[in-house]
Design a protein around this motif. Structure first.
Motif, mmCIF file in Angstrom:
data_model
loop_
_atom_site.group_PDB
_atom_site.id
_atom_site.type_symbol
_atom_site.label_atom_id
_atom_site.label_comp_id
_atom_site.label_asym_id
_atom_site.label_seq_id
_atom_site.Cartn_x
_atom_site.Cartn_y
_atom_site.Cartn_z
ATOM 1 N N LEU A 1 -8.357 6.487 1.912
ATOM 2 C CA LEU A 1 -7.461 7.633 1.778
ATOM 3 C C LEU A 1 -6.092 7.146 1.318
ATOM 4 N N LEU A 2 -5.463 7.878 0.440
ATOM 5 C CA LEU A 2 -4.153 7.507 -0.081
ATOM 6 C C LEU A 2 -3.143 8.569 0.339
ATOM 7 N N ARG A 3 -2.171 8.158 1.125
ATOM 8 C CA ARG A 3 -1.161 9.095 1.608
ATOM 9 C C ARG A 3 0.095 8.989 0.751
ATOM 10 N N GLY A 4 0.628 10.142 0.359
ATOM 11 C CA GLY A 4 1.858 10.158 -0.423
ATOM 12 C C GLY A 4 1.659 9.941 -1.904
ATOM 13 N N ALA A 5 0.406 9.884 -2.369
ATOM 14 C CA ALA A 5 0.127 9.671 -3.791
ATOM 15 C C ALA A 5 -1.329 10.031 -4.060
ATOM 16 N N THR A 6 -1.768 9.860 -5.289
ATOM 17 C CA THR A 6 -3.163 10.071 -5.665
ATOM 18 C C THR A 6 -3.634 8.890 -6.508
ATOM 19 N N GLY B 1 2.163 7.479 7.724
ATOM 20 C CA GLY B 1 2.900 6.663 6.780
ATOM 21 C C GLY B 1 2.314 6.701 5.384
ATOM 22 N N VAL B 2 3.134 6.319 4.406
ATOM 23 C CA VAL B 2 2.707 6.271 3.003
ATOM 24 C C VAL B 2 1.893 5.005 2.760
ATOM 25 N N GLY B 3 0.841 5.119 1.967
ATOM 26 C CA GLY B 3 -0.007 3.975 1.641
ATOM 27 C C GLY B 3 -1.473 4.314 1.844
ATOM 28 N N SER C 1 -5.456 -1.537 -5.336
ATOM 29 C CA SER C 1 -4.505 -1.508 -6.447
ATOM 30 C C SER C 1 -4.841 -0.387 -7.410
ATOM 31 N N ILE C 2 -3.790 0.176 -8.008
ATOM 32 C CA ILE C 2 -3.917 1.238 -9.008
ATOM 33 C C ILE C 2 -3.211 0.771 -10.270
ATOM 34 N N ASP C 3 -3.950 0.724 -11.376
ATOM 35 C CA ASP C 3 -3.380 0.277 -12.653
ATOM 36 C C ASP C 3 -2.695 -1.083 -12.516
ATOM 37 N N GLY C 4 -3.290 -1.955 -11.691
ATOM 38 C CA GLY C 4 -2.763 -3.295 -11.513
ATOM 39 C C GLY C 4 -1.641 -3.412 -10.501
ATOM 40 N N GLN C 5 -1.204 -2.305 -9.925
ATOM 41 C CA GLN C 5 -0.109 -2.331 -8.957
ATOM 42 C C GLN C 5 -0.678 -2.274 -7.542
ATOM 43 N N ASN C 6 -0.316 -3.250 -6.706
ATOM 44 C CA ASN C 6 -0.812 -3.301 -5.347
ATOM 45 C C ASN C 6 -0.222 -2.183 -4.505
ATOM 46 N N ILE C 7 -1.077 -1.524 -3.730
ATOM 47 C CA ILE C 7 -0.658 -0.431 -2.860
ATOM 48 C C ILE C 7 -0.657 -0.923 -1.421
ATOM 49 N N PRO C 8 0.433 -0.743 -0.676
ATOM 50 C CA PRO C 8 0.473 -1.225 0.700
ATOM 51 C C PRO C 8 -0.369 -0.347 1.625
ATOM 52 N N GLN C 9 -0.759 -0.928 2.732
ATOM 53 C CA GLN C 9 -1.483 -0.169 3.754
ATOM 54 C C GLN C 9 -0.502 0.680 4.548
ATOM 55 N N ALA C 10 -0.901 1.908 4.886
ATOM 56 C CA ALA C 10 -0.067 2.765 5.717
ATOM 57 C C ALA C 10 0.071 2.146 7.105
ATOM 58 N N GLN C 11 1.272 2.042 7.598
ATOM 59 C CA GLN C 11 1.526 1.368 8.867
ATOM 60 C C GLN C 11 1.510 2.319 10.065
ATOM 61 N N THR C 12 1.537 3.611 9.811
ATOM 62 C CA THR C 12 1.476 4.618 10.876
ATOM 63 C C THR C 12 0.509 5.712 10.432
ATOM 64 N N PRO C 13 0.035 6.532 11.370
ATOM 65 C CA PRO C 13 -0.906 7.598 10.994
ATOM 66 C C PRO C 13 -0.385 8.543 9.915
#
Length: 270
Positions: A112-117, A92-94, A78-90
């Motif tokens: 590793l965080l894909r599509g964000a920081t 994918g975002v998450g 989670s970032i700033d209290g917001q849950n981040i989903p797991q990336a479902q594909t190599p």
């Protein structure tokens, strides 16, 4: 072994060649002391499987180094209290977990965080995960006839703790004290598992924590060194009949142990 101990009393007594029980309490205390000292020396609070929740300062980057390893699984990010989903594909975002190594000592792993920081902030990143040395999904076929006992293979070190049994499809079995029925197992307190005749022929998966053989060897050597030191406290050398002098090595950590522990040491701040 007691929780957190790297070796058992029987192992240390065999290593020392001690057969009597007179020093058992002393040796048990040494095992606990040295096991804790090794964890402190390698800058790791634990090596057996454990659930942990770590908080990090957001660094504005797309990766964060986890403090404990090897990582068995990640429950949430989670970032700033917001849950981040797991990336479902190599691609994918998450979030995604950096692959680990099967054999110990293993290497530290990153999220590793894909599509964000990981946005900058103070303690605004929370990661819940399970880490420690564990054999996961060790497959075997339940015995078709008695005794319905299966022993863990222990390829990298002595069995330390039970972490559950599942069917091949991932459905967990329930642990009971004795006389397991279908869908149950009984743990013998060592490295053995008992199963029901109703599960004979089923493919089952064992999960268990272990003490890496390198760390166990270090614990034996260090504990043996401290045990023998009682006979020569503060002594640096000893003359025998004026003909021969024996010199003793005096160091906080035996040289062999210090070298062997290097690859297990955490080298970043906790």
């Amino acid at each position: 072994m007691a929780q957190g101990d790297l070796v058992s009393l029987a192992q240390l007594k065999a290593h020392l060649g001690v057969q009597s029980n007179g020093d058992d309490l002393l040796l048990v205390g040494l095992i606990g002391q040295i096991s804790r000292a090794i964890c402190a020396y390698i800058n790791r609070p634990f090596v057996w499987p454990r659930d942990v929740v770590d908080h990090f300062d957001g660094n504005g980057r797309a990766l964060i180094q986890l403090r404990n390893w090897p990582v068995i699984s990640v429950s949430s990010v989670s970032i700033d209290g917001q849950n981040i989903p797991q990336a479902q594909t190599p691609l994918g975002v998450g979030w995604a977990l950096e692959p680990g190594e099967i054999e110990p000592p293993g290497a530290m792993q990153k999220i590793l965080l894909r599509g964000a920081t990981f946005s900058r902030g103070w303690q605004n990143i929370t990661i819940a995960y399970r880490a420690g040395y564990q054999i996961s999904n060790e497959a075997f076929v339940a015995p078709a006839s008695g005794p319905f006992l299966v022993q863990a293979a222990q390829p990298f070190g002595e069995f330390a703790c039970d972490a559950g049994v599942t069917y091949a499809n991932g459905q967990p079995l329930t642990r009971v004290a004795a006389n397991p029925a279908q869908g149950q197992y009984a743990f013998d307190g060592g490295d053995g598992y008992f199963f029901s005749t109703a599960d004979a022929g089923q493919t089952l998966l064992l999960n268990y924590g272990y003490a890496p053989a390198d760390l166990a060897s270090c614990a034996l050597e260090w504990a043996a060194d401290r045990y023998r030191y009682r006979e020569r406290i503060a002594m640096t050398s000893k003359s025998l009949g004026g003909q021969e002098t024996t010199a003793f090595r005096i160091s906080a950590v035996p040289d062999y142990v210090a070298v062997a522990l290097r690859n297990y040491t955490r080298v970043i701040p906790s």
